[in-house]
Motif scaffolding. Sequence first.
Motif, PDB file in Angstrom:
ATOM      1  N   ASP A  20     -92.231 -30.994 -17.404  1.00 43.63           N
ATOM      2  CA  ASP A  20     -90.902 -30.871 -18.000  1.00 43.63           C
ATOM      3  C   ASP A  20     -90.016 -29.979 -17.142  1.00 43.63           C
ATOM      4  OD1 ASP A  20     -91.589 -32.319 -20.488  1.00 43.63           O
ATOM      5  OD2 ASP A  20     -92.853 -30.575 -20.863  1.00 43.63           O
ATOM      6  N   LEU A  21     -90.596 -28.882 -16.660  1.00 40.96           N
ATOM      7  CA  LEU A  21     -89.873 -27.973 -15.782  1.00 40.96           C
ATOM      8  C   LEU A  21     -89.432 -28.689 -14.508  1.00 40.96           C
ATOM      9  CD1 LEU A  21     -88.899 -25.131 -14.942  1.00 40.96           C
ATOM     10  CD2 LEU A  21     -91.213 -24.726 -14.079  1.00 40.96           C
ATOM     11  N   PHE A  22     -90.334 -29.455 -13.912  1.00 37.84           N
ATOM     12  CA  PHE A  22     -90.016 -30.197 -12.691  1.00 37.84           C
ATOM     13  C   PHE A  22     -88.855 -31.157 -12.955  1.00 37.84           C
ATOM     14  CE2 PHE A  22     -92.292 -32.608  -8.973  1.00 37.84           C
ATOM     15  CZ  PHE A  22     -91.138 -32.531  -8.218  1.00 37.84           C
ATOM     16  N   ARG A  23     -88.893 -31.878 -14.086  1.00 38.91           N
ATOM     17  CA  ARG A  23     -87.802 -32.786 -14.451  1.00 38.91           C
ATOM     18  C   ARG A  23     -86.492 -32.016 -14.567  1.00 38.91           C
ATOM     19  NH1 ARG A  23     -88.433 -33.949 -20.173  1.00 38.91           N
ATOM     20  NH2 ARG A  23     -87.619 -31.828 -20.162  1.00 38.91           N
ATOM     21  N   ASP A  24     -86.535 -30.861 -15.244  1.00 32.52           N
ATOM     22  CA  ASP A  24     -85.321 -30.072 -15.447  1.00 32.52           C
ATOM     23  C   ASP A  24     -84.771 -29.530 -14.130  1.00 32.52           C
ATOM     24  OD1 ASP A  24     -85.728 -30.647 -18.121  1.00 32.52           O
ATOM     25  OD2 ASP A  24     -86.445 -28.623 -18.629  1.00 32.52           O
ATOM     26  N   VAL A  25     -85.642 -29.125 -13.225  1.00 27.81           N
ATOM     27  CA  VAL A  25     -85.200 -28.631 -11.915  1.00 27.81           C
ATOM     28  C   VAL A  25     -84.536 -29.756 -11.122  1.00 27.81           C
ATOM     29  CG1 VAL A  25     -85.990 -27.746  -9.677  1.00 27.81           C
ATOM     30  CG2 VAL A  25     -86.830 -26.709 -11.794  1.00 27.81           C
TER      31      VAL A  25
ATOM     32  N   ARG B 236     -82.662 -37.339  -8.414  1.00 23.89           N
ATOM     33  CA  ARG B 236     -83.360 -38.195  -9.362  1.00 23.89           C
ATOM     34  C   ARG B 236     -84.647 -38.709  -8.742  1.00 23.89           C
ATOM     35  NH1 ARG B 236     -83.163 -43.550 -10.334  1.00 23.89           N
ATOM     36  NH2 ARG B 236     -81.588 -43.887  -8.761  1.00 23.89           N
ATOM     37  N   LEU B 237     -85.704 -38.760  -9.529  1.00 21.25           N
ATOM     38  CA  LEU B 237     -86.941 -39.400  -9.078  1.00 21.25           C
ATOM     39  C   LEU B 237     -86.736 -40.900  -9.239  1.00 21.25           C
ATOM     40  CD1 LEU B 237     -89.911 -39.291  -8.140  1.00 21.25           C
ATOM     41  CD2 LEU B 237     -90.553 -39.117 -10.561  1.00 21.25           C
TER      42      LEU B 237
ATOM     43  N   ALA C 181     -97.067 -38.562 -15.041  1.00 20.17           N
ATOM     44  CA  ALA C 181     -96.516 -37.673 -16.071  1.00 20.17           C
ATOM     45  C   ALA C 181     -95.029 -37.426 -15.816  1.00 20.17           C
ATOM     46  CB  ALA C 181     -97.288 -36.358 -16.107  1.00 20.17           C
ATOM     47  N   LEU C 182     -94.656 -37.242 -14.565  1.00 20.41           N
ATOM     48  CA  LEU C 182     -93.255 -37.017 -14.219  1.00 20.41           C
ATOM     49  C   LEU C 182     -92.428 -38.300 -14.392  1.00 20.41           C
ATOM     50  CD1 LEU C 182     -91.229 -34.919 -13.288  1.00 20.41           C
ATOM     51  CD2 LEU C 182     -91.825 -35.514 -10.922  1.00 20.41           C
ATOM     52  N   ALA C 183     -92.988 -39.436 -13.984  1.00 23.93           N
ATOM     53  CA  ALA C 183     -92.280 -40.712 -14.134  1.00 23.93           C
ATOM     54  C   ALA C 183     -91.962 -40.997 -15.598  1.00 23.93           C
ATOM     55  CB  ALA C 183     -93.115 -41.845 -13.538  1.00 23.93           C
ATOM     56  N   LEU C 184     -92.904 -40.711 -16.479  1.00 20.31           N
ATOM     57  CA  LEU C 184     -92.667 -40.949 -17.908  1.00 20.31           C
ATOM     58  C   LEU C 184     -91.547 -40.067 -18.442  1.00 20.31           C
ATOM     59  CD1 LEU C 184     -96.333 -41.327 -19.191  1.00 20.31           C
ATOM     60  CD2 LEU C 184     -94.586 -43.123 -19.063  1.00 20.31           C
ATOM     61  N   ARG C 185     -91.383 -38.886 -17.872  1.00 22.59           N
ATOM     62  CA  ARG C 185     -90.338 -37.973 -18.328  1.00 22.59           C
ATOM     63  C   ARG C 185     -88.974 -38.301 -17.731  1.00 22.59           C
ATOM     64  NH1 ARG C 185     -94.998 -35.589 -18.995  1.00 22.59           N
ATOM     65  NH2 ARG C 185     -95.232 -33.919 -20.529  1.00 22.59           N
ATOM     66  N   THR C 186     -88.958 -38.964 -16.595  1.00 20.88           N
ATOM     67  CA  THR C 186     -87.691 -39.219 -15.898  1.00 20.88           C
ATOM     68  C   THR C 186     -87.247 -40.676 -15.952  1.00 20.88           C
ATOM     69  OG1 THR C 186     -88.824 -39.612 -13.799  1.00 20.88           O
ATOM     70  CG2 THR C 186     -88.114 -37.330 -14.263  1.00 20.88           C
ATOM     71  N   GLY C 187     -88.120 -41.556 -16.380  1.00 23.85           N
ATOM     72  CA  GLY C 187     -87.779 -42.977 -16.404  1.00 23.85           C
ATOM     73  C   GLY C 187     -87.954 -43.650 -15.056  1.00 23.85           C
ATOM     74  N   ALA C 188     -88.608 -42.986 -14.121  1.00 19.94           N
ATOM     75  CA  ALA C 188     -88.842 -43.573 -12.800  1.00 19.94           C
ATOM     76  C   ALA C 188     -89.812 -44.754 -12.914  1.00 19.94           C
ATOM     77  CB  ALA C 188     -89.398 -42.531 -11.838  1.00 19.94           C
ATOM     78  N   THR C 189     -89.643 -45.710 -12.038  1.00 20.49           N
ATOM     79  CA  THR C 189     -90.519 -46.884 -12.001  1.00 20.49           C
ATOM     80  C   THR C 189     -91.783 -46.551 -11.229  1.00 20.49           C
ATOM     81  OG1 THR C 189     -88.526 -48.259 -11.993  1.00 20.49           O
ATOM     82  CG2 THR C 189     -90.598 -49.339 -11.442  1.00 20.49           C
ATOM     83  N   ILE C 190     -92.901 -47.073 -11.706  1.00 24.17           N
ATOM     84  CA  ILE C 190     -94.203 -46.844 -11.076  1.00 24.17           C
ATOM     85  C   ILE C 190     -94.627 -48.118 -10.357  1.00 24.17           C
ATOM     86  CG2 ILE C 190     -96.632 -46.274 -11.467  1.00 24.17           C
ATOM     87  CD1 ILE C 190     -95.667 -44.830 -14.068  1.00 24.17           C
ATOM     88  N   TYR C 191     -95.058 -47.955  -9.113  1.00 23.25           N
ATOM     89  CA  TYR C 191     -95.564 -49.070  -8.316  1.00 23.25           C
ATOM     90  C   TYR C 191     -96.946 -48.723  -7.773  1.00 23.25           C
ATOM     91  CZ  TYR C 191     -90.741 -50.773  -8.185  1.00 23.25           C
ATOM     92  OH  TYR C 191     -89.494 -51.221  -8.535  1.00 23.25           O
ATOM     93  N   ALA C 192     -97.716 -49.752  -7.477  1.00 23.29           N
ATOM     94  CA  ALA C 192     -98.999 -49.576  -6.798  1.00 23.29           C
ATOM     95  C   ALA C 192     -99.065 -50.592  -5.665  1.00 23.29           C
ATOM     96  CB  ALA C 192    -100.164 -49.783  -7.758  1.00 23.29           C
TER      97      ALA C 192
END
Length: 156
Positions: free
Chosen positions: A59-64, A71-72, A106-117
């Motif tokens: 959460d802190l990382f998202r806020d920073v 934006r991630l 965990a960060l992607a879920l907080r920021t709405g970033a898309t996840i790829y593999a």
Amino acid sequence: MLQMEVVGVRVEMPTNQPIVLLKETSGDRYLPIWIGMTEATAIALAQAEEPPPRPLTHDLFRDVLEALGVRLRTVNIVALRDGIFFADLVFSNGVEVSARPSDSIALALRTGATIYASEDVIQEAGVSMPDDQEDEVEKFREFLDKITPEDFGRAG
């Protein structure tokens, strides 16, 4: 790169080892990634959309990032070497940072970033589940709906 969605987190028995399960958004392959308890809790909290009383590290990382105007964009799971997954965080300013997939998710879920593999990672560690096995995935989803973040803190 293949777009993924987070199915959820569960604890594998009898080892009590948490697993985050990702699924191709346009396919039938799943990617299980073994993670730590702290990251499992962080992912479960984000999926439950339950804000903690005080910000956790993710959460802190998202806020920073927000405070800095960055934006991630994406989380890319890029490699699997000696049983260890590797991910890259890709930011809106073009910077890329190597990170653990568990923290990245965990960060992607907080920021709405898309996840790829990467296709290579999916081919090496992915598991195909045909339609006739989808009911097992549905049971897993039901399990995830009932589990709480507190369940990850219990001694086994």
